[in-house]
Scaffold this active site. Structure first.
Site, PDB file in Angstrom:
ATOM      1  N   HIS A 152      61.311   1.570  29.779  1.00 46.76           N
ATOM      2  CA  HIS A 152      60.864   2.899  30.187  1.00 46.76           C
ATOM      3  C   HIS A 152      59.747   2.566  30.903  1.00 46.76           C
ATOM      4  CE1 HIS A 152      63.245   4.499  26.682  1.00 46.76           C
ATOM      5  NE2 HIS A 152      63.960   4.814  27.781  1.00 46.76           N
ATOM      6  N   GLU A 155      55.998   3.380  29.985  1.00 52.11           N
ATOM      7  CA  GLU A 155      55.106   2.569  28.770  1.00 52.11           C
ATOM      8  C   GLU A 155      54.805   1.171  29.121  1.00 52.11           C
ATOM      9  OE1 GLU A 155      58.823   2.408  26.417  1.00 52.11           O
ATOM     10  OE2 GLU A 155      59.098   4.428  26.194  1.00 52.11           O
ATOM     11  N   ARG A 210      60.066   7.836  33.594  1.00 54.39           N
ATOM     12  CA  ARG A 210      60.485   7.331  32.393  1.00 54.39           C
ATOM     13  C   ARG A 210      61.701   6.379  33.097  1.00 54.39           C
ATOM     14  NH1 ARG A 210      61.883   7.946  26.745  1.00 54.39           N
ATOM     15  NH2 ARG A 210      63.982   7.905  26.338  1.00 54.39           N
ATOM     16  N   HIS A 280      58.892  -1.572  23.457  1.00 49.57           N
ATOM     17  CA  HIS A 280      58.628   0.034  23.943  1.00 49.57           C
ATOM     18  C   HIS A 280      57.268   0.537  23.747  1.00 49.57           C
ATOM     19  CE1 HIS A 280      62.836   1.191  25.109  1.00 49.57           C
ATOM     20  NE2 HIS A 280      63.049   0.007  24.524  1.00 49.57           N
ATOM     21  N   GLU A 354      58.017  -0.431  18.740  1.00 49.43           N
ATOM     22  CA  GLU A 354      57.402   0.675  19.578  1.00 49.43           C
ATOM     23  C   GLU A 354      55.856   0.318  19.446  1.00 49.43           C
ATOM     24  OE1 GLU A 354      58.223   3.387  21.397  1.00 49.43           O
ATOM     25  OE2 GLU A 354      60.528   3.557  20.755  1.00 49.43           O
TER      26      GLU A 354
END
Length: 393
Positions: A152, A155, A210, A280, A354
């Site tokens: 993405h 990020e 994104r 991510h 994440e």
């Protein structure tokens, strides 16, 4: 522009957020889309400056608890670049643009020929080469771990970690016993940026982009969410069939050149690839399959114990707390993700990280946090890699 955090208490309050999203441009940061919002869930979203008063009034009026996470997004965007390392070229403690990262992939391979080689894995929609770094000491029939960053575009901490990992590997090989063993015994395929076109766009046009940058037939909206574009329960849950949405699953699985190149590479090297890691941000989570279904994979207990131990390793440095578990129940169901797809190809160690933070800065994490974020994440990745090495199959 402002970023709000709300916690809807019931279905009625979820409905208020739904109507808000249908009446104006709302960019959901967490979860990825309004359709995934459910009661008692923490919801972070961004609205245009001229709409923020309207939003606050509506939230106050309807009694929805909220707080302003980022009062002035532009100020936060400027504050990202707070690193002391003001070099013009590549720096591991700065966010590097694509041109700089691309040059770095050539340099790092040229400077470490016995440890790193560069492969062109495919090309993006806009025709950029997708560079993949293969790391490890040459050896016969070695097993491998595949890791990617930058799915993405917004990020930015994600590609920073892939670069950091490569740096640590080449700098500590022969010094750090674990890293030396890992590189002697395994190969690492590191893809520093999956969604290169999107990443470039976040540097040149819209920091909050994104998706990919591909054109969609019969629509003025651009791009597909690459992490909803894999053939794993494709477009069934937590993904959108509307090309204007941020979680658009694409016209078909692997419709994007980037996801197809990644999937083709993994399919071609399936006998050797024993783990798949995808990086991510944000939320501080360590997830394993499944996300496209609530059912648990056969080795979920093993995956859970690895995630637990890896989270402990990560927290040992700066006490950063991670939540871990299967994707669907730990955050929300989402079909078409690369981790579920890799797992269903037979790669039984598949994890999604994440990274930092939990929303104070969200996607606009300051550069001063690159080093600590990468250092702690490295501990978790090394733990997982070492576990995989000791449990080859």
């Amino acid at each position: 522009q402002k970023v709000f955090r709300v916690i809807p208490q019931n279905d009625e309050q979820v409905e208020i957020l739904n109507s808000l999203a249908s009446n104006m441009q709302v960019d959901f940061w967490q979860p990825d889309s309004v359709t995934l919002v459910s009661p008692k869930m923490q919801v972070d979203f961004r609205v245009e400056a001229d709409k923020s008063f309207e939003v606050e009034d509506l939230l106050k009026e309807s009694g929805v608890e909220y707080r302003v996470l980022i009062d002035d997004l532009q100020a936060a965007l400027d504050a990202q670049f707070d690193s002391k390392a003001r070099t013009t070229g590549h720096s591991y403690e700065k966010y590097n643009n694509w041109e700089t990262i691309a040059a770095w992939t050539a340099d790092i391979a040229a400077q470490n020929p016995d440890l790193v080689s560069r492969i062109v894995m495919g090309e993006t929609y806009e025709g950029r080469p997708m560079y993949l770094l293969k790391m490890g000491k040459r050896g016969p029939n070695k097993k491998a771990i595949f890791m990617d960053c930058g799915f993405h575009a917004r990020e930015w901490i994600s590609p920073a970690f892939c670069q950091w990992f490569v740096k640590e590997a080449v700098e500590t090989y022969g010094k750090d016993t674990v890293m030396t063993t890992l590189l002697n015994s395994l190969d690492f395929y590191v893809l520093p940026v999956v969604n290169i076109d999107g990443y470039v766009y976040t540097w040149t046009k819209d920091r909050m982009w994104r998706k990919t940058r591909s054109k969609n037939a019969g629509s003025r909206c651009i791009g597909t969410d690459p992490n909803r574009n894999f053939n794993a329960g494709w477009c069934t849950l937590g993904a959108s069939k509307n090309s204007c949405d941020s979680t658009y699953c694409g016209s078909a699985p692997e419709s994007e050149k980037e996801t197809k190149a990644l999937a083709d590479f993994i399919r071609k090297h399936l006998p050797t690839i024993k783990a798949y890691l995808t990086i991510h941000s944000y939320s501080q989570l360590l997830l394993f399959p499944y996300s496209y279904t609530y059912k648990l994979p056969p080795n979920s207990e093993e995956l859970n114990s690895i995630a637990h131990a890896a989270s402990e390793q990560l927290a040992s440095l700066y006490n950063t707390k991670y939540t871990y578990g299967p994707g669907a129940t730990t955050i929300y169901p989402a079909a078409g993700g690369s981790d579920d797809w890799a797992y269903d190809q037979g790669i039984k160690y598949a994890f999604t990280f994440e990274l930092r933070d939990t929303g104070r800065y969200g996607f606009v994490l300051p550069e001063s946090q690159i080093k600590p974020t990468c250092e702690e994440t490295l501990l978790a990745v090394k733990y997982i890699a070492n576990y995989v090495l000791e449990h080859l199959y």
